[in-house]
Design an enzyme around this catalytic site. Structure first.
Site, PDB file in Angstrom:
ATOM      1  N   ASN A 209       0.800  -1.140   0.010  1.00 28.13           N
ATOM      2  CA  ASN A 209       0.031  -0.199   0.062  1.00 28.13           C
ATOM      3  C   ASN A 209       0.977   1.298   0.063  1.00 28.13           C
ATOM      4  O   ASN A 209       2.070   1.094   0.123  1.00 28.13           O
ATOM      5  CB  ASN A 209      -0.983  -0.021   1.105  1.00 28.13           C
ATOM      6  CG  ASN A 209      -0.152   0.001   2.507  1.00 28.13           C
ATOM      7  OD1 ASN A 209       0.735   0.309   2.671  1.00 28.13           O
ATOM      8  ND2 ASN A 209      -0.878  -0.470   3.505  1.00 28.13           N
ATOM      9  N   SER A 233      -1.437   0.036 -10.641  1.00 30.70           N
ATOM     10  CA  SER A 233      -1.610  -0.781 -11.578  1.00 30.70           C
ATOM     11  C   SER A 233      -2.317  -0.345 -12.919  1.00 30.70           C
ATOM     12  O   SER A 233      -3.323   0.483 -12.744  1.00 30.70           O
ATOM     13  CB  SER A 233      -2.103  -2.145 -11.381  1.00 30.70           C
ATOM     14  OG  SER A 233      -1.665  -3.195 -12.224  1.00 30.70           O
ATOM     15  N   GLN A 255      -8.068  -5.735 -14.966  1.00 32.20           N
ATOM     16  CA  GLN A 255      -7.212  -4.515 -14.454  1.00 32.20           C
ATOM     17  C   GLN A 255      -8.173  -3.815 -13.463  1.00 32.20           C
ATOM     18  O   GLN A 255      -7.556  -3.479 -12.175  1.00 32.20           O
ATOM     19  CB  GLN A 255      -6.728  -3.605 -15.610  1.00 32.20           C
ATOM     20  CG  GLN A 255      -5.762  -2.566 -15.100  1.00 32.20           C
ATOM     21  CD  GLN A 255      -4.625  -3.196 -14.615  1.00 32.20           C
ATOM     22  OE1 GLN A 255      -4.040  -4.196 -14.962  1.00 32.20           O
ATOM     23  NE2 GLN A 255      -4.157  -2.738 -13.484  1.00 32.20           N
ATOM     24  N   HIS A 258      -8.298  -4.349  -9.548  1.00 29.57           N
ATOM     25  CA  HIS A 258      -7.233  -4.424  -8.781  1.00 29.57           C
ATOM     26  C   HIS A 258      -7.443  -3.371  -7.725  1.00 29.57           C
ATOM     27  O   HIS A 258      -7.091  -3.546  -6.370  1.00 29.57           O
ATOM     28  CB  HIS A 258      -6.036  -3.981  -9.598  1.00 29.57           C
ATOM     29  CG  HIS A 258      -5.109  -5.165  -9.912  1.00 29.57           C
ATOM     30  ND1 HIS A 258      -4.886  -6.027  -9.263  1.00 29.57           N
ATOM     31  CD2 HIS A 258      -4.784  -5.675 -11.249  1.00 29.57           C
ATOM     32  CE1 HIS A 258      -4.036  -7.088  -9.611  1.00 29.57           C
ATOM     33  NE2 HIS A 258      -3.935  -6.858 -11.193  1.00 29.57           N
ATOM     34  N   GLU A 322       2.150   0.288 -18.419  1.00 33.11           N
ATOM     35  CA  GLU A 322       2.644  -0.887 -17.516  1.00 33.11           C
ATOM     36  C   GLU A 322       2.366  -2.326 -18.287  1.00 33.11           C
ATOM     37  O   GLU A 322       3.215  -3.099 -18.647  1.00 33.11           O
ATOM     38  CB  GLU A 322       2.009  -1.000 -16.133  1.00 33.11           C
ATOM     39  CG  GLU A 322       2.619  -2.258 -15.338  1.00 33.11           C
ATOM     40  CD  GLU A 322       1.699  -2.444 -13.882  1.00 33.11           C
ATOM     41  OE1 GLU A 322       0.602  -1.948 -13.910  1.00 33.11           O
ATOM     42  OE2 GLU A 322       2.093  -3.175 -13.192  1.00 33.11           O
ATOM     43  N   HIS A 323       0.966  -2.440 -18.332  1.00 32.47           N
ATOM     44  CA  HIS A 323       0.664  -3.692 -19.489  1.00 32.47           C
ATOM     45  C   HIS A 323      -0.022  -3.132 -20.509  1.00 32.47           C
ATOM     46  O   HIS A 323      -0.728  -2.032 -20.714  1.00 32.47           O
ATOM     47  CB  HIS A 323      -0.463  -4.438 -18.554  1.00 32.47           C
ATOM     48  CG  HIS A 323       0.056  -4.713 -17.363  1.00 32.47           C
ATOM     49  ND1 HIS A 323      -0.564  -4.399 -16.039  1.00 32.47           N
ATOM     50  CD2 HIS A 323       0.590  -6.111 -16.847  1.00 32.47           C
ATOM     51  CE1 HIS A 323      -0.108  -5.052 -15.067  1.00 32.47           C
ATOM     52  NE2 HIS A 323       0.588  -5.967 -15.379  1.00 32.47           N
ATOM     53  N   ASP A 356       0.406 -12.347 -15.619  1.00 32.66           N
ATOM     54  CA  ASP A 356       0.048 -12.290 -14.093  1.00 32.66           C
ATOM     55  C   ASP A 356       0.673 -13.292 -13.438  1.00 32.66           C
ATOM     56  O   ASP A 356       1.033 -13.473 -12.366  1.00 32.66           O
ATOM     57  CB  ASP A 356      -1.382 -11.643 -13.786  1.00 32.66           C
ATOM     58  CG  ASP A 356      -1.627 -10.248 -14.243  1.00 32.66           C
ATOM     59  OD1 ASP A 356      -0.599  -9.770 -14.324  1.00 32.66           O
ATOM     60  OD2 ASP A 356      -2.670  -9.914 -14.153  1.00 32.66           O
ATOM     61  N   GLU A 410      43.090  16.891 -17.765  1.00 31.03           N
ATOM     62  CA  GLU A 410      42.205  17.178 -16.472  1.00 31.03           C
ATOM     63  C   GLU A 410      42.525  17.513 -15.300  1.00 31.03           C
ATOM     64  O   GLU A 410      41.923  17.715 -14.380  1.00 31.03           O
ATOM     65  CB  GLU A 410      41.233  15.729 -16.286  1.00 31.03           C
ATOM     66  CG  GLU A 410      40.461  15.435 -17.414  1.00 31.03           C
ATOM     67  CD  GLU A 410      39.306  14.281 -17.201  1.00 31.03           C
ATOM     68  OE1 GLU A 410      39.448  13.617 -15.983  1.00 31.03           O
ATOM     69  OE2 GLU A 410      38.351  14.082 -18.055  1.00 31.03           O
ATOM     70  N   HIS A 415      47.205  10.984 -11.090  1.00 27.86           N
ATOM     71  CA  HIS A 415      46.689   9.878 -12.271  1.00 27.86           C
ATOM     72  C   HIS A 415      47.688   9.381 -13.258  1.00 27.86           C
ATOM     73  O   HIS A 415      48.053   8.271 -13.667  1.00 27.86           O
ATOM     74  CB  HIS A 415      45.431  10.360 -12.739  1.00 27.86           C
ATOM     75  CG  HIS A 415      44.169  10.058 -11.909  1.00 27.86           C
ATOM     76  ND1 HIS A 415      44.001  11.154 -10.784  1.00 27.86           N
ATOM     77  CD2 HIS A 415      42.915   9.276 -12.168  1.00 27.86           C
ATOM     78  CE1 HIS A 415      43.012  10.619 -10.163  1.00 27.86           C
ATOM     79  NE2 HIS A 415      42.237   9.666 -10.878  1.00 27.86           N
TER      80      HIS A 415
END
Lengths: 427, 427
Positions: A209, A233, A255, A258, A322-323, A356, A410, A415
Site C-alpha cells: 500500500n 497498476s 485490471q 485491482h 505498464e501492461h 500475471d 584534466e 593519475h
C-alpha cells in the site's frame, strides 16, 4: 467510461494524466517509524505488530512446523497450478542468464564484465484476504536463479498471528530462506536496518500500500536499493476491428478489479469497436465479486478513438503503459515502434492474466510511466554487473601515453604518475 | 595514514566507516530551486546562471560555431589520445549488446525479452578548471550505442560564458545532440521539468558536487531516473609481497588527489609491505600539484594488516569498494570470492587510471558501498528490458486452467474470467 475522439497532441498530457498521489503526510509517519526501529529493533517492531495487525507474536520468524502445515492445507489442484507456473517462470528467467563478456580492447589490455548476485535480498508481500502468492514466484524464483545467498520475506500476520498457507507454501517452494511475520512500514524498516531477528538486506522487492511504497522510497536514503518506484497498476489495450470485444472487455475488467485507482485505457482506430467494448464491460461487470472496486476504476477509464495507427503508437509511447495488450491486424507496425511499455501481450488469446500468473514473464512491472526508463523485474534485477581488467606490460605501453595525456588535460597529475612510474620501470 | 593490525570482525563496521554526509540543509535549497524552475523555466535558469556562474548568457544552447572553435583549440596529441580511448570504450560497450531472448515456455506460449533504448537522456558534467571530458566519453558513447534518440548535456559556463573546449570537443565527437551552458541544481531541475529551451529527459547521468548529487536524488521524486546515488570516490588496494610498493603508492595517491573526502584503503597480509607503501607515499606526495588535497585524504586513509587471505576477502566484501586493485600472488582466490566491488584492477601493470580513461571499462561506478547492490554504468544503463508474449489457441488451453486456479486463489475473479471466456470460445 470516458470516450475521447481524436484528442489534439497538445491535450495528450491532460488526457493521459494519472492521478497524482500525495505522499508528504505519509512521509512523516514513515520517517518516525524508521527512526524508532533503527533505535529499538525487535521490541519496537513487536509493538507495531500489536498496534496495526492486532496480535502479539511469540516469535516473528515462521517455524518449519508452520511451513509443514501449510503444505497440507493447499489443494493438489492448486499445487499443480503453482508448479506449472513455476516451471514457466524458471524457463524464462533462466534464459536471461548472460555470459561473462571478455574483450581485449587493445594489445595486452584485457577487460571483462561479469554479473554477480546481490548477496542479501528482501521480499515484501502484503497480507489481507487475497494472498498475493504469485508475486512470491515472480521474485523468489529469479532471486534463486541469480544465486542470492539470503532471500528473506516479510508479510503481515492476521489477527490469529498466522500467515496465509498459500504464501508459506509458495515461499518454501521457491527457496525463500526465512519468512517473518512483519508487515507495513515496520517490515521495510527492519529489512533496511536489521533487528536482532531480521537481517538487513541490500535490496528490497515487492508491492504494498502507500505506506509500504513510501517506506521503500525512504529506505533508499539509507543505502538500500529497491526494485522500482511504484504506482497504481494500469493496462492499455490497443485494438482494431480484428479484436474480440468480449475478450478486451474482460481484460479491462481484470485490471479494474485491482483497485479503485487502477488505470484502464482502450485506444482504437474503430469507433464501432469502442462502442462494442463499452457494452460488453457493462454486461460482464454485473457478476464480479469485486464489482464495486471495478466500477469506480471503470468510471475513470478512457476509451480513446484515433484515426491513424501512427497517432495511436505515438500516444501509447507518450503514456508508457505498464501492461499493453495489442490486438490489431498490423502487429508488426506497433511492435517495431513501441518504446515505452512494461510488458506487451499480443493477439486475441493473450490476456494480461497469463503474464500475471503463468506464462513465464515477470509481473513486477514499471507503472506510472516509468516504462520510459525502468525495466520490469528480471534476472538482472537480482545481480549487479562488475568490470575487471588485467593489463600486461605490453598493454600499459600500448595505452599508457593516452592515459598520461588525458589525465594531464584534466589536471590530475597523480593519475598520470601512476602510469609514468610503470612505463619508466619498463624502459 | 592510520595503521590497523588484525581488527576484530566486530570492529569492521567502525574501521570501514565512510564519512557521513549531511544533506538535509542542502535539500531545502534544492527543493526551492526545483519549485522555481518548474514554475518559471528559462528566465529562472538565467537568473541562477548569473548568480552562481557570474555571467549573463545570450543563449544557453552551445552554437555550432563554438563547437567548431573547440576543435581547433585541442592539440593533435590530445585528439589522438581521446580517439584511442573512444575506440576502446566503444569496443567494450558494444560487446555488451544482448540479443532478444525467446522462450516457448509451454506449447503455444511464446515469451521474449528485448532491450530498447531510453529515448531521452541527460548528462551532467561539472565545470571548473579541470574539465572532466573523460566522463563525457563514459556516458555519451554507451548512450549512442544503445540508440538513445536525444542525448543532451548540461555543464556550467565560466565567467566569460564559455565552456572548456575539451568538453565541447568530446561531446561533439561522442554524438551529444545538444549542449547547454547550465550548471548545478538549475541544470538538474531543467532536465527534470524541461524549460522553453532545455528538453526534459527520462534519465540523468553524471557526477557533481553535493548540490548536484542531492538535486539528482530529488529529481527521482518527479519521475526521472538517475544513474546511481553518489558519494566520494574511493579505492581499496589488496596487495601482498608480490606487489610493487611504489606502484601501489602511486595508485593510492591518484585516488587521494580527487578530493579531501576521497577514501583510500590498503589491505595487506604483509606488515613489511604496508611500511614500504607508507614510505613511498610520503616520498611521492611531495611533488604533486594537488598536494594539499591529497594530504588530507591520505591523513584519513587506512592501512589494514590482516593475517589471512580469507579475512582479507571478507573484509573487502564488507566494504564493497568502488575501485579495487588486486596485486597478489593468489589472484584466483580473491577474484572468485569477491562479490562487492565496482571495478577490479588486477596485477602490477593495471593502475586505476587505466580504467578512468582509456582501457575501455566505464569509470562511473558505485561508491559508498553501493557495489553491494548497484552496477556501474554499462550499456544496459541506457536501455530498459521489455517483455512480450504471444499465446496461441493451443497455448491458452495449455496454461489456462493454471491461470484460473491461481487467480481464484488470489480472489481475483475478473482475472479468471479473462481466461474462461477465451477457453469457452474454443470449446
Amino acid at each position: 467510461m470516458n470516450k475521447i475522439y481524436n484528442p489534439e497532441r497538445s491535450q495528450w498530457k491532460a488526457v493521459l494524466k494519472r492521478p497524482t498521489q500525495s505522499v508528504s503526510d505519509v512521509e512523516d509517519i514513515v520517517n518516525a517509524v524508521f527512526s524508532e526501529i533503527k533505535a529499538g529493533g525487535d521490541s519496537v517492531v513487536s509493538n507495531y505488530t500489536k498496534k496495526f495487525d492486532g496480535v502479539v507474536l511469540q516469535e516473528a520468524l515462521v517455524s518449519s512446523k508452520e511451513i509443514e502445515e501449510s503444505i497440507k492445507l493447499i489443494s493438489n489442484d492448486l499445487k499443480s497450478a503453482i508448479q506449472q507456473a513455476k516451471n514457466n517462470i524458471e524457463k524464462f528467467h533462466k534464459a536471461q542468464k548472460t555470459e561473462k563478456i571478455t574483450v581485449e580492447t587493445a594489445d595486452g589490455v584485457l577487460c571483462w564484465q561479469e554479473k554477480r548476485p546481490i548477496q542479501k535480498v528482501g521480499l515484501y508481500i502484503p497480507g489481507g484476504t487475497a494472498p498475493l502468492f504469485s508475486t512470491i514466484l515472480m521474485l523468489a524464483i529469479p532471486a534463486n536463479i541469480a544465486g542470492c545467498k539470503e532471500i528473506i520475506l516479510c508479510t503481515p500476520p492476521n489477527k490469529e498471528g498466522k500467515v496465509h498457507p498459500a504464501i508459506l507454501y509458495a515461499a518454501n517452494l521457491c527457496g525463500v530462506t526465512k519468512i517473518f511475520k512483519v508487515g507495513g512500514i515496520q517490515a521495510i524498516a527492519s529489512m533496511t536496518f536489521g533487528t536482532e531477528t531480521i537481517p538487513p538486506v541490500y535490496k528490497i522487492f515487492g508491492p504494498g500500500n502507500q505506506f509500504v511504497t513510501v517506506a521503500k522510497q525512504i529506505a533508499t536514503k539509507y543505502g538500500v536499493a529497491i526494485d522500482m518506484p511504484a504506482g497504481p497498476s494500469e493496462l492499455l489495450v490497443m485494438a482494431d476491428d480484428t479484436a474480440n470485444a468480449a475478450f478486451v472487455a474482460s481484460d479491462l475488467l481484470s485490471q479494474a478489479e485491482h483497485g479503485v485507482d487502477s488505470q484502464v485505457i482502450l485506444v482504437s482506430t474503430s469507433k464501432n469497436f469502442i462502442d462494442a467494448v463499452e457494452a460488453e464491460v457493462a454486461e460482464q461487470i454485473k457478476d464480479l465479486p469485486r464489482k464495486e472496486i471495478a466500477e469506480k476504476a471503470i468510471a475513470n477509464s478512457k476509451l480513446i478513438y484515433v484515426d491513424s495507427q501512427q497517432t495511436a503508437v505515438d500516444l501509447i509511447n507518450e503514456y508508457g503503459p505498464e501492461h499493453y495488450i495489442l490486438c490489431v491486424k498490423n502487429e508488426e507496425f506497433f511492435l517495431r515502434q513501441t518504446y515505452n511499455a512494461g510488458s506487451v501481450f499480443i493477439g486475441n488469446y493473450t490476456p494480461e492474466s497469463a503474464g500475471d500468473y503463468a506464462s513465464g514473464t515477470n509481473h513486477t512491472l514499471p507503472t506510472n510511466g516509468y516504462a520510459k526508463q525502468y525495466s520490469g523485474v528480471n534476472l538482472d534485477s537480482f545481480m549487479k554487473s562488475m568490470t575487471f581488467q588485467k593489463i600486461s606490460k605490453k598493454g600499459i605501453q600500448e595505452i599508457g601515453r593516452t592515459i598520461e595525456l588525458m589525465a594531464e588535460a584534466e589536471g590530475l597529475q597523480a593519475h598520470k604518475n601512476a602510469v609514468t612510474l610503470r612505463l619508466d620501470s619498463l624502459k
